[in-house]
Design a protein around this motif. Sequence first.
Motif, PDB file in Angstrom:
ATOM      1  N   UNK A  45     -40.203  62.768 -25.943  1.00 55.95           N
ATOM      2  CA  UNK A  45     -38.920  62.066 -25.544  1.00 55.95           C
ATOM      3  C   UNK A  45     -38.481  62.002 -24.181  1.00 55.95           C
ATOM      4  N   UNK A  92     -40.528  53.566 -27.933  1.00 53.57           N
ATOM      5  CA  UNK A  92     -41.626  52.786 -28.594  1.00 53.57           C
ATOM      6  C   UNK A  92     -42.975  52.786 -27.687  1.00 53.57           C
ATOM      7  N   UNK A 148     -46.458  53.322 -27.395  1.00 54.02           N
ATOM      8  CA  UNK A 148     -47.584  53.309 -28.316  1.00 54.02           C
ATOM      9  C   UNK A 148     -48.774  54.264 -27.824  1.00 54.02           C
ATOM     10  N   UNK A 208     -43.656  58.820 -34.829  1.00 53.49           N
ATOM     11  CA  UNK A 208     -42.437  57.849 -35.131  1.00 53.49           C
ATOM     12  C   UNK A 208     -41.361  58.411 -35.762  1.00 53.49           C
ATOM     13  N   UNK A 209     -41.410  59.161 -36.820  1.00 56.88           N
ATOM     14  CA  UNK A 209     -40.219  59.824 -37.401  1.00 56.88           C
ATOM     15  C   UNK A 209     -39.413  60.710 -36.602  1.00 56.88           C
ATOM     16  N   UNK A 238     -39.368  58.212 -32.240  1.00 53.93           N
ATOM     17  CA  UNK A 238     -39.150  56.822 -32.351  1.00 53.93           C
ATOM     18  C   UNK A 238     -40.273  56.259 -31.276  1.00 53.93           C
ATOM     19  N   UNK A 267     -44.538  54.747 -31.196  1.00 51.77           N
ATOM     20  CA  UNK A 267     -45.389  54.167 -32.060  1.00 51.77           C
ATOM     21  C   UNK A 267     -46.729  54.511 -32.122  1.00 51.77           C
ATOM     22  N   UNK A 268     -47.409  54.369 -33.084  1.00 51.56           N
ATOM     23  CA  UNK A 268     -48.870  54.662 -33.299  1.00 51.56           C
ATOM     24  C   UNK A 268     -49.786  53.562 -33.541  1.00 51.56           C
TER      25      UNK A 268
END
Lengths: 162, 352
Positions: free
Chosen positions: A49, A55, A57, A69-70, A73, A75-76
């Motif tokens: 964070x 977002x 990746x 992601x949960x 926030x 992405x993967x």
Amino acid sequence: MKLKVLPLALLLLAAWLACSDFESARDSTLPWMNPVVLPGELEAMAWVRQNTAPRAVFVNDIFGGEFLMGNSLRESAVGGDWAIIPGVVQRMHDVQYSFYEAETPEQAWETAKKYGAKFVWAPQRQVFPGYEWVSVNQELFDPQYFRLAYSNPDVKIYEVLE
Amino acid sequence: MNERLPLAFLLAAVALSLYGHSMVFNEWVMPTYGNTMIHVASARHAIETGEYPMWNDYSYGGGQPNLYVPLYRFLYAELVALTGLSFDLVGRLIVVLYALLLPLGFYLLGRELAGEWAGVASAFLASLSPELLIYTVRPLPQGLGLALLPIGFYFLAKKDLRASVLSAFLIVLAHQEAGVFFVGCAFAFGALEVARAFLAGKRVFAESMPGFAAWGAGTLTYLGWHFFAVRNLDLFALAQFQHHEGAFVSLQLLYDKTGLVLLALGALGFALLAYKALENKLKAPGVFALSALLVGLFCIKNDLFGLQVFMDRFIVFLHVSMIPVAALALKEACSFSGKIDERIRTRLSRGG
């Protein structure tokens, strides 16, 4: 009131068999409770964070990617709902065989770049990118292509170099 | 008989369900199998940014519309916002909610089909399905769909038009497969009610309306959502259809995923309903139960009809149809054995 023996015997038989079914249902369900991810992966979210863009990746496996992601926030490259993702099977294949099972660090780096990944998630557990469970090959993370950015006993996070 | 006895047994069934689902608290984090965290991502995004990520889902590197139906995620976000609890704890508490709703929903459905004690039996039988536990012990939209299905089915079997339509709307927006199953059952119910009303000389339109209305409402709701999300109605372009996700269902697999009691009683109940249907003695709840069983069987063997998608995943939905029917079978078996018991007593007393 007269006690009816046959219905009572039937109910007792059903209840006895049901006890066995109930235990069997619980036993079948227990493996689904395995969280797969490690406590250190949750601990790493604070660093994610603070040090990565919203977002951003990551190259990650399905479990780690969804956990990421949960919780943060970010992405993967794999993980999530695959219903309308273009080229989703190729994507899973690439992350499985051209990243986590890449033959050279350069191949892994090229795969990360292909999917716009800025970071790599390398946990101390087996990963599942879509096809099979494999251990993370730490030798892939050659300093020429990847920089160690964060580490705890359960997970290392590498930055994908430009 | 004490009128409170069924209520006491119902409470015991609720306690059993809570015990079965208590394993959600076993681990240091809520379950992650089955994509639980992708829903957390959408809910968390809504909480942290004030917007739902409708046009940029987190899945597979992002950049695609968020096609997944949103009700569960909205519920999740609302619960976190209202309680201030962590996402992890709210996820586990959602499972507790499922554990409460399931026996109560099946009680209502079983009672509508065959009376108070069948309702109670239905509430107990809901704890025996391994598949039902596997899908409702994790914080997933499937769980919400499965918890709402027996309640929606209860309204359909009662022919409560407004509640059936509302149920269709909610279930379709909670979970796609649950929605497909609900609208399929509603349509089959409408169709069988047409036949029953015709044979009985009743008004066909009035008898079949609740089923067809719920089918229409559910279908339009999903198509509307799908078009809103991706601007097309090409359902068969979804990866699940393209790659034929799911495994074939053999009798052995059905047995393994159903258990002995539910399978045996379900089969007996099916035979009873079919017999009554052939004798033209079924009332609306029985017709509904038969419709739901037939749709469940169709879904688990949809490969035979050229679809080949999610066959094994539909076993749990077949169980939703099967549980009240199994309860009916148990009640009938008890009633039948009671009559035999009575005859034996009579003969013995004559002989004595």
